[in-house]
Design a protein around this motif. Structure first.
Motif, mmCIF file in Angstrom:
data_model
loop_
_atom_site.group_PDB
_atom_site.id
_atom_site.type_symbol
_atom_site.label_atom_id
_atom_site.label_comp_id
_atom_site.label_asym_id
_atom_site.label_seq_id
_atom_site.Cartn_x
_atom_site.Cartn_y
_atom_site.Cartn_z
ATOM 1 N N LEU A 1 3.041 6.648 -6.745
ATOM 2 C CA LEU A 1 2.124 7.681 -7.216
ATOM 3 C C LEU A 1 2.712 9.073 -7.004
ATOM 4 C CD1 LEU A 1 -1.307 6.290 -5.948
ATOM 5 C CD2 LEU A 1 -0.615 6.573 -8.330
ATOM 6 N N SER A 2 3.384 9.264 -5.877
ATOM 7 C CA SER A 2 4.019 10.550 -5.618
ATOM 8 C C SER A 2 5.073 10.865 -6.666
ATOM 9 C CB SER A 2 4.646 10.556 -4.222
ATOM 10 O OG SER A 2 5.379 11.743 -4.005
ATOM 11 N N CYS A 3 5.856 9.851 -7.053
ATOM 12 C CA CYS A 3 6.889 10.070 -8.069
ATOM 13 C C CYS A 3 6.280 10.435 -9.415
ATOM 14 C CB CYS A 3 7.764 8.820 -8.205
ATOM 15 S SG CYS A 3 8.789 8.479 -6.757
ATOM 16 N N GLY B 1 -2.259 5.947 2.936
ATOM 17 C CA GLY B 1 -1.246 5.402 2.038
ATOM 18 C C GLY B 1 -1.272 5.980 0.644
ATOM 19 N N LEU B 2 -2.461 6.369 0.149
ATOM 20 C CA LEU B 2 -2.592 6.770 -1.242
ATOM 21 C C LEU B 2 -2.857 8.261 -1.438
ATOM 22 C CD1 LEU B 2 -4.737 3.753 -2.517
ATOM 23 C CD2 LEU B 2 -2.249 4.019 -2.546
ATOM 24 N N ILE B 3 -3.045 8.999 -0.354
ATOM 25 C CA ILE B 3 -3.243 10.452 -0.465
ATOM 26 C C ILE B 3 -2.244 11.206 0.406
ATOM 27 C CG2 ILE B 3 -4.838 12.359 -0.085
ATOM 28 C CD1 ILE B 3 -7.131 10.504 -0.747
ATOM 29 N N VAL B 4 -2.211 10.882 1.693
ATOM 30 C CA VAL B 4 -1.349 11.621 2.614
ATOM 31 C C VAL B 4 0.126 11.387 2.290
ATOM 32 C CG1 VAL B 4 -0.685 11.938 5.028
ATOM 33 C CG2 VAL B 4 -3.091 11.608 4.430
ATOM 34 N N VAL B 5 0.519 10.122 2.186
ATOM 35 C CA VAL B 5 1.923 9.808 1.906
ATOM 36 C C VAL B 5 2.387 10.408 0.578
ATOM 37 C CG1 VAL B 5 3.541 7.927 1.389
ATOM 38 C CG2 VAL B 5 2.032 7.773 3.377
ATOM 39 N N PRO B 6 1.642 10.241 -0.537
ATOM 40 C CA PRO B 6 2.085 10.880 -1.776
ATOM 41 C C PRO B 6 2.197 12.390 -1.668
ATOM 42 C CG PRO B 6 0.415 9.228 -2.251
ATOM 43 C CD PRO B 6 0.465 9.370 -0.762
ATOM 44 N N LEU C 1 0.832 -1.203 0.000
ATOM 45 C CA LEU C 1 0.000 0.000 0.000
ATOM 46 C C LEU C 1 0.870 1.258 0.000
ATOM 47 C CD1 LEU C 1 -2.732 1.472 0.283
ATOM 48 C CD2 LEU C 1 -2.505 1.210 2.772
ATOM 49 N N LEU C 2 1.885 1.285 0.872
ATOM 50 C CA LEU C 2 2.760 2.449 0.959
ATOM 51 C C LEU C 2 3.634 2.590 -0.289
ATOM 52 C CD1 LEU C 2 3.827 2.235 4.718
ATOM 53 C CD2 LEU C 2 2.148 3.772 3.665
ATOM 54 N N LEU C 3 4.080 1.466 -0.846
ATOM 55 C CA LEU C 3 4.867 1.546 -2.078
ATOM 56 C C LEU C 3 4.022 2.098 -3.226
ATOM 57 C CD1 LEU C 3 7.012 -1.719 -2.027
ATOM 58 C CD2 LEU C 3 7.810 0.637 -1.819
#
Length: 819
Positions: free
Chosen positions: A224-226, A277-282, A217-219
C-alpha cells in the motif's frame, strides 16, 4: 439455479468436527495438503505460460521508437535530475521516479539528457532509454501473474484465473503504458500486490498473530505504501483495503460470532495490529521515500521557485539566496508575481468608465501585470511617515512595516479602494493617485503592510529571497493577479486587484531587482553562504502543500483529456507519438473487446446483487442455497497457498445468514467489485485534468470481477453442500454424495463413517466444466483478436495505410494518418 422459499426446506445441519478429532486426523490433513500441492500442476503450468507471454508482450520491440514519447519528457527528465542531484518539483510522490533513477544508476547514466521535447532522439543523445523502459515493462509483466495468483488464492477455478489474467495480459492500454518511461506500471503492480497480500492475510484470519499472519499483514502495508508513494490516486487502494478491513473488524466485534465472542482487549489487539500494519507502516515508508528524495536533491534546480526562500537556503548553488540584497527605504525596485512571473506595472492610460458587464470603474490610472522588464515597472518604496532630512537614507525595510509605493515614471502612488476590479466584482481595484491626493484625503488608501513569508519578527526585506504579500492596510486585501488578460483597452496585460482571501498562496510576490542601487554599494558585497538546515518534517509539510496546491490547479483543458464516464466504454484514447515519414503512431487505447466485456460483466454483477436483494425482501432465495464450506482452516504446521481445508458450517467471514454461494458471491466477487468502484467512482468528484490511464487500476479490478462472475454464471453444481460431502462407511465405500474422487478425510459423518471434502475442482466436472472451458476459450479468442487488431497502434509499428487507420476508428478515435 434453484430458487427456494426461505424457511421452506431446511437443509441438514452438519456438526463441526471437534478439535480432538482434528488432532487425531493431523497426519491425514498434512497428507491432503502435500498431495494437493502436487496435484495443482495445471495451475502452475498455466501460470508459467501466462507469465512467459506477459514478458514477451511487454518487452517485444521495446526499443521502438528511439525517440522521446509523450510523458517521457517528464519522468525521463526527473530521472536525469535525480542523477545530477538537481532539485525539481513534481505533483507526484517520489517512489516511482526513484525507480527510474535507480535503473539509470545501474547502467552508469549520468543524467546529461533532459528529455526536453517529444521526438528528440535517444540515439543521437546517447541515452540508455531501453534500460529505463525495461523497469515499467518488468513491473507490467509481473502484474499478470499477480492477477492470476489473486484469483488462485481466492479459490477460483483455473478457467476463471485464466480469464482474469488474460484480460490484462492482452490489453493494449496496459501494454502501452508499461513499455514507456511512465509511472502507471509501478502504480498498477503495487495495487495488484496489495490486493494479493490482503487476500493471503485474510485467509489466515483463523490463525491470528501467527508469524505468517503478521508477514502478510505487513506485506500488505508495504505494498500500500508503494501505491501511494507512486501516485496519490493510490489512496483509492487504501480505500479498498480499508473498507474490507473495517467490515472484518465489524464482524470480529460481533458478540454472537460463530467462533465465540472476543473480549474487548482481544479486539483491541486486532484493531491495533491492523492500524500498525496498514496505516503506521505505510506512512513510515511513505516518509522514507521523501527523505531519500531530499537527501539526493541537494543542488539548486528548476524546482526552486515552487519552494519558500527558507527551503531554498538548504540547496547549494541557489541563485535566489546568493543574489539577494537587503532593501532600504527610498530604493527603486521591480516586483514580480511568484506564480505568473508578471511585473507590477502602471502606465498613464485610464480604466474605462464602464466595463462590458455595465459596472462602473473609478477611471483611475491603470495598474496591470506586464511580462517584460520595462521602466514602467519601477516603484520607489517609501515609509508611511518620512524620515528626517538629515537621516533620510540607510533605513532597512522590515517585515510588518507599513509602506507606500510611488510609481516613478508617472509620479503617482499605488492605491486600492472599495471599487470593484475589472474581472472580479468581489475584488478591489488597484490604481494610482497624485501627490496631492496621496498626502491628503486618500492618504490611508495608499498604505500597505509588507508581510514577508516565513518571517520571524522584524526580518529584513530582501530582493529575490524576500517573498511577500502586500496587504492594503485599511481594507486588508492582498495584491493579486492571474493569467486571464485584460481587454484591448489594457493592451492584453494582466489584471491586478485586491484579493479578500489573504491566506491564498497565489498572493505572493518578490522583488526581482533594485535598479537604483549603485554597482559599488556595500550591500552587493557577499560573504560565503552557508547551507541552512531545515528539519525534515518542515520540508516535507511544505512540499506536500505545494504538491496538493499544484495538483488541484491542473484544471486547464487538454486535447486528449477525457471524462470518467467515457472510460469503461473506451470512447477515446490519447495520441502518444507520431512519425509522418513512416505513418507510424502510438495511440494509447485499451483493447475495446476486453473493456466492453469487463464493463458488461460489471453491470451483470450489479444486476444480480439488486435482484438478490429484492428477492430476499420477498422471502425468495434466488441464489444457490449451499451450506457454507468456506471458513478456511490453515494447518499451522504446513501452510500452502495451493490448498486450504474447509470446515463445515461457517460462512466465509464467520457471519450468520449467508449461504456458501451467497457468501462467496458477496465476499469475494464483491470485494473485487469494491476495488473497481473505489478506483473509479472518486474521479467523478475531481475537477483536474483526467486521462484514460487513470482507469487502469479500475480496469484490473474489473478483470477480476469478470473471471469470478464467469465461474459463478457457469456454476455447475447448484445443489446443497451435502451432495459435495461424501459419507463413507467403515469399509471406505461411498454411501452418499456425487463424487468418488476425493482423497482426504476430515471429521466423522452422521452415519458413523468419515466425511470427506470434495475440492471445487472435482465438483466442477462434466458438461458444466466443459461449458466453463468453452466460455473461457470464446472470451480469450475475442480478446486476443482485439489485441492483435489494435497492435500497430500500441507498438507503434508497422505503419498503417489510410484505409487501415479508418478501420480502427471504431468509436471515432482521433487517430492520425486517416487520410
Amino acid at each position: 439455479m434453484s430458487v427456494r422459499q426461505r424457511g421452506g426446506q431446511a437443509g441438514k445441519k452438519v456438526e463441526r468436527p471437534s478439535s480432538l478429532e482434528a488432532t487425531t486426523d493431523e497426519s491425514q490433513v498434512l497428507q491432503q495438503v502435500k498431495s494437493g500441492v502436487i496435484s495443482e500442476w495445471d495451475y502452475k503450468f498455466a501460470l508459467f505460460i501466462i507469465t512467459s507471454i506477459a514478458f514477451l508482450t511487454r518487452f517485444w520491440g521495446i526499443n521502438h521508437p528511439n525517440e522521446v514519447v509523450f510523458d517521457e519528457v517528464h519522468f525521463g527528465k526527473f530521472a536525469s535530475y535525480y542523477l545530477q542531484r538537481t532539485y525539481f518539483f513534481d505533483v507526484h510522490p517520489p517512489f516511482g521516479k526513484l525507480l527510474f533513477a535507480l535503473m539509470g544508476w545501474f547502467v552508469g547514466y549520468d543524467g546529461h539528457f533532459h528529455f526536453d521535447n517529444i521526438g528528440d532522439s535517444y540515439i543521437t543523445n546517447n541515452v540508455p532509454y531501453v534500460a529505463f523502459r525495461a523497469m515499467p515493462a518488468l513491473l507490467g509483466a509481473l502484474t499478470i501473474p499477480t492477477v492470476f495468483l489473486i484469483m488462485w488464492e481466492s479459490g477460483y477455478t483455473l478457467p476463471a484465473c485464466i480469464v482474469a489474467s488474460g484480460l490484462v495480459l492482452f490489453d493494449n492500454a496496459h501494454i502501452g503504458q508499461t513499455r514507456l518511461i511512465l509511472l502507471d506500471a509501478t502504480l498498477v503492480f503495487a495495487m495488484s500486490v496489495s490486493v494479493l497480500s490482503y487476500v493471503r492475510f485474510y485467509k489466515l484470519r483463523h490463525a491470528p498473530f501467527s508469524r505468517k499472519w503478521w508477514k502478510w499483514l505487513l506485506l500488505t502495508g508495504v505494498a500500500l505504501s508503494c501505491v501511494i508513494s507512486t501516485k496519490y490516486v493510490g489512496v483509492f487502494t487504501f480505500l479498498t483495503i480499508g473498507s474490507a478491513v473495517a467490515l472484518d473488524l465489524w464482524g470480529l466485534l460481533d458478540i454472537n460470532r460463530k467462533y465465540g465472542a472476543l473480549s474487548l482487549p482481544e479486539f483491541g489487539k486486532h484493531f491495533g495490529a491492523r492500524v500498525f500494519g496498514l496505516i503506521v507502516v505505510p506512512f513510515l515508508f511513505y516518509l522514507f521515500w521523501f527523505q531519500v528524495h531530499f537527501a539526493i536533491l541537494y543542488r539548486s534546480g528548476p524546482g526552486d521557485d515552487f519552494m519558500s526562500p527558507e527551503f531554498q537556503e538548504t540547496l547549494s548553488d541557489n541563485i535566489m539566496t546568493a543574489s539577494s540584497v537587503g532593501i532600504d527605504y527610498y530604493d527603486s525596485i521591480t516586483m514580480r508575481h511568484k506564480d505568473t512571473k508578471t511585473y507590477l506595472h502602471s502606465h498613464p492610460d485610464r480604466y474605462p468608465l464602464r466595463y462590458e458587464d455595465g459596472r462602473v470603474s473609478s477611471q483611475g490610472q491603470q495598474v496591470t501585470g506586464y511580462p517584460f522588464n520595462d521602466t514602467n515597472n519601477h516603484w520607489q518604496i517609501l515609509p508611511s511617515q518620512p524620515f528626517p532630512e538629515d537621516n533620510l537614507l540607510g533605513h532597512r525595510v522590515k517585515s510588518g512595516d507599513i509602506v507606500k509605493l510611488r510609481h516613478l515614471v508617472t509620479d503617482t502612488y499605488l492605491l486600492s479602494h472599495d471599487v470593484a476590479s475589472p474581472y472580479y466584482p468581489t475584488n478591489q481595484e488597484f490604481t494610482t493617485v497624485s501627490h496631492e491626493q496621496a498626502d491628503g484625503d486618500r492618504f490611508n488608501d495608499t498604505l500597505f503592510e509588507l508581510r514577508i513569508e516565513g518571517a520571524k519578527g522584524k526580518s529584513d526585506f530582501k530582493s529575490m529571497s524576500g517573498q511577500f504579500k502586500l496587504i492594503h492596510f485599511p481594507t486588508k486585501v492582498a495584491m493579486w493577479t492571474h493569467t486571464t488578460p485584460l481587454p484591448d483597452w489594457a493592451y492584453k496585460q494582466a489584471e491586478i486587484n485586491g484579493n479578500k482571501n489573504v491566506q491564498q498562496s497565489s498572493n505572493i510576490w518578490y522583488v526581482d531587482d533594485i535598479p537604483s542601487i549603485s554597482a559599488d554599494s556595500e550591500r552587493l558585497k557577499k560573504e560565503p553562504r552557508k547551507i541552512k538546515h531545515v528539519p525534515f518534517l518542515k520540508k516535507y509539510i511544505e512540499l506536500q502543500r505545494a504538491i496538493f496546491f499544484h495538483n488541484n490547479a491542473l484544471t486547464s483543458s487538454h486535447p486528449y483529456a477525457s471524462q470518467p464516464l467515457q472510460w469503461p466504454f473506451l470512447l477515446r484514447g490519447v495520441s502518444f507519438w507520431t512519425q509522418n515519414d513512416t505513418r507510424q503512431q502510438i495511440y494509447f487505447l485499451g483493447n475495446p473487446v476486453g473493456w466492453w466485456i469487463a464493463s458488461s460483466v460489471l453491470a451483470v454483477f450489479a444486476g444480480i446483487v439488486g435482484a438478490d436483494q429484492l428477492s430476499q425482501r420477498r422471502g425468495v432465495d434466488s441464489l444457490d442455497e449451499r451450506e457454507s464450506f468456506s471458513s478456511t482452516l490453515i494447518h499451522p504446521s504446513f501452510h500452502s497457498k495451493f490448498i486450504t481445508l474447509h470446515v463445515q458450517g461457517a460462512a466465509t467471514d464467520g457471519s450468520r445468514g449467508l449461504t456458501g454461494t451467497r457468501s462467496r458471491f458477496y465476499n469475494s466477487t464483491g470485494f473485487f467489485f469494491l476495488a473497481w468502484a473505489a478506483h473509479y467512482l472518486p474521479f467523478y468528484l475531481m475537477g483536474r485534468q483526467l486521462f484514460l490511464h487513470h482507469y487502469l487500476p479500475a480496469h484490473l479490478a474489473s478483470a477480476l470481477v469478470t473471471g469470478a462472475l464467469l465461474e459463478f454464471v457457469m456454476n455447475l453444481d447448484p445443489v446443497a453442500l451435502e451432495t459435495n460431502i461424501e459419507n463413507e462407511n467403515a469399509n471406505g465405500k461411498a454411501v452418499a454424495g456425487k463424487s468418488n474422487q476425493a482423497k482426504a478425510n476430515y471429521g466423522k459423518g452422521a452415519t458413523g463413517g468419515q466425511k470427506r471434502v470434495v475440492p471445487a475442482k472435482e465438483r466442477a466436472v462434466g458438461n458444466g466444466m466443459l461449458n466453463l472451458w468453452a466460455m473461457t476459450g470464446v472470451v480469450l479468442a475475442l480478446v486476443i483478436w482485439g489485441w492483435w487488431f489494435f497492435l500497430p497502434l500500441t507498438y507503434g509499428k508497422p505503419g498503417l495505410s489510410a484505409e487501415e487507420v479508418v478501420r480502427r476508428k471504431w468509436m471515432g478515435y482521433d487517430l492520425h494518418f486517416a487520410k
